[in-house]
Scaffold this active site. Structure first.
Site, mmCIF file in Angstrom:
data_model
loop_
_atom_site.group_PDB
_atom_site.id
_atom_site.type_symbol
_atom_site.label_atom_id
_atom_site.label_comp_id
_atom_site.label_asym_id
_atom_site.label_seq_id
_atom_site.Cartn_x
_atom_site.Cartn_y
_atom_site.Cartn_z
ATOM 1 N N GLY A 39 1.334 -1.209 -0.369
ATOM 2 C CA GLY A 39 -0.038 0.184 0.122
ATOM 3 C C GLY A 39 1.422 1.104 -0.167
ATOM 4 O O GLY A 39 1.512 1.389 0.954
ATOM 5 N N GLY A 41 0.497 4.265 1.101
ATOM 6 C CA GLY A 41 1.075 4.747 2.404
ATOM 7 C C GLY A 41 1.553 4.426 2.985
ATOM 8 O O GLY A 41 2.178 4.687 4.079
ATOM 9 N N ASN A 182 5.429 10.801 -10.808
ATOM 10 C CA ASN A 182 6.392 10.023 -11.096
ATOM 11 C C ASN A 182 6.284 10.341 -12.774
ATOM 12 O O ASN A 182 5.378 11.091 -13.180
ATOM 13 C CB ASN A 182 5.979 8.537 -11.137
ATOM 14 C CG ASN A 182 5.316 7.702 -11.997
ATOM 15 O OD1 ASN A 182 4.220 8.238 -12.832
ATOM 16 N ND2 ASN A 182 4.942 6.678 -11.486
ATOM 17 N N GLY A 249 8.879 4.199 -5.223
ATOM 18 C CA GLY A 249 9.082 5.754 -5.057
ATOM 19 C C GLY A 249 8.684 6.056 -3.898
ATOM 20 O O GLY A 249 8.334 7.451 -3.221
ATOM 21 N N ASP A 250 7.987 4.962 -2.812
ATOM 22 C CA ASP A 250 7.400 5.245 -1.651
ATOM 23 C C ASP A 250 8.584 5.717 -0.440
ATOM 24 O O ASP A 250 8.708 6.177 -0.234
ATOM 25 C CB ASP A 250 6.416 4.189 -1.564
ATOM 26 C CG ASP A 250 5.439 3.742 -2.795
ATOM 27 O OD1 ASP A 250 5.122 4.932 -2.398
ATOM 28 O OD2 ASP A 250 4.757 2.836 -2.264
ATOM 29 N N SER A 289 11.428 -4.054 1.150
ATOM 30 C CA SER A 289 12.650 -3.896 0.708
ATOM 31 C C SER A 289 13.050 -2.555 0.932
ATOM 32 O O SER A 289 14.213 -2.420 -0.060
ATOM 33 C CB SER A 289 12.695 -4.199 -1.199
ATOM 34 O OG SER A 289 11.575 -2.860 -1.306
HETATM 35 O O1 RIB Z 1 3.262 2.133 -4.324
HETATM 36 C C1 RIB Z 1 3.508 0.389 -4.291
HETATM 37 C C2 RIB Z 1 2.170 -0.129 -4.201
HETATM 38 O O2 RIB Z 1 1.761 -0.097 -5.063
HETATM 39 C C3 RIB Z 1 2.387 -1.502 -4.121
HETATM 40 O O3 RIB Z 1 3.143 -2.418 -2.261
HETATM 41 C C4 RIB Z 1 0.855 -2.064 -3.844
HETATM 42 O O4 RIB Z 1 0.088 -1.737 -2.230
HETATM 43 C C5 RIB Z 1 0.531 -0.137 -4.311
HETATM 44 O O5 RIB Z 1 -0.522 0.152 -3.222
#
Ligand code: RIB
Length: 296
Positions: A39, A41, A182, A249-250, A289
């Site tokens: 997710g 978030g 992105n 990106g997260d 990761s």
């Molecule tokens: O940004 C990656 C995420 O996008 C994944 O972990 C997946 O759950 C989606 O929400």
């Protein structure tokens, strides 16, 4: 230390690796199946926490096995959870297919859709007391807009990762301190390609004219485009062998936010965030990761 509040999605990621995507009607064997914490978030919350920030997460999970898995992950990372445990909706699911290091994702939002504007209003104080508020677009847009308005009014810096891309109300742009799409998301919002350096310059100009204070475009293996006042800069990516790009990106966003709050200048923060994202890309999984500060 004040908390960094992440308002957004939490998913269980069902991941399978394959050499190519199946065609419609075709069955294809895959390999290395796993169920992972994910997710956008929650990944960003984990990035903040692993990289030295104090993350608080406002989101929703279901009363089910996957919900328990995500809540345990938050507890294990000492991330405070301020959200909903829904009896009606199951935990969000992301079906992720990884093909030669890159991925495509199909989402079932489930409990993430319980994040309504009223839920955000109930947490007004939590938002107002944050060091920064980070949003994405995997929960209902009205909740995101409400959170952004509360944070901006309280003088809390607003970070928005517009993923997945969807149209934003015009009046929300001036409330955003850091817009971090992105290149695909930038192009979807602006209608201007963002794959070339010139395209990035045009996109940055586009969003700044709408009132966004700072724009950073993450460019995968090409790195990141950002600006300081009117001067646009390009930070190259750290070379790595991609294993799984999920949550790169997260990681970038969590790392960048922690560095900015630690008083780094934008060049240092971007460089650090690019390094963090490169480590994420070099290993499998989403949250798992994401590196620690020591690894960077
Ligand atoms: O940004 C990656 C995420 O996008 C994944 O972990 C997946 O759950 C989606 O929400």
């Amino acid at each position: 230390m004040k908390h960094i509040l992440i308002i957004g999605s939490a998913n269980a990621d069902y991941v399978i690796h394959t050499d190519r995507l199946p065609r419609l009607g075709e069955t294809l064997p895959g390999r290395d199946f796993s169920v992972n914490i994910g997710g956008k978030g929650l990944n960003q919350a984990i990035a903040v926490q692993k990289l030295g920030g104090q993350a608080a997460f406002l989101g929703a999970v279901g009363h089910d096995m996957n919900g328990a898995l995500l809540l345990k992950a938050m507890a294990d990372q000492s991330i405070s959870f301020h959200g909903i445990c829904s009896d009606k909706e199951s935990t969000g699911i992301a079906l992720i297919t990884v093909v030669k290091g890159d991925n495509c994702i199909l989402l079932h939002p489930g409990a993430n859709s319980c994040m309504r504007a009223e839920v955000i209003q109930e947490k007004k104080e939590l938002i107002e007391n944050a060091a920064a508020a980070i949003f994405q677009l995997e929960i209902p847009p009205e909740a995101v807009m409400e959170g952004i308005r509360i944070a901006h009014t309280a003088g809390v810096p607003v970070y928005l990762n517009p993923a997945p891309a969807r149209d934003l109300p015009e009046n929300i742009y001036p409330l955003i301190d850091y817009l971090i799409p992105n290149e695909h998301e930038a192009a979807a919002l602006s209608g201007v390609e963002a794959e070339t350096e010139e395209g990035c310059r045009e996109n940055i100009r586009f969003f700044r004219e709408k009132g966004v204070k700072n724009v950073l475009i993450t460019r995968g293996e090409k790195g990141c485009a950002y600006h300081e006042e009117k001067a646009v800069h390009f930070c190259p990516a750290v070379k790595t062998t991609p294993v799984d790009t999920t949550s790169a990106g997260d990681t970038f966003i969590g790392a960048f936010c922690v560095q900015m709050l630690a008083g780094r200048n934008i060049h240092e923060a971007v460089k650090y965030a690019c390094r963090a994202a490169a480590i994420t890309v070099s290993r499998p999984g989403a949250a798992a990761s994401i590196p620690t500060a020591d690894e960077i």
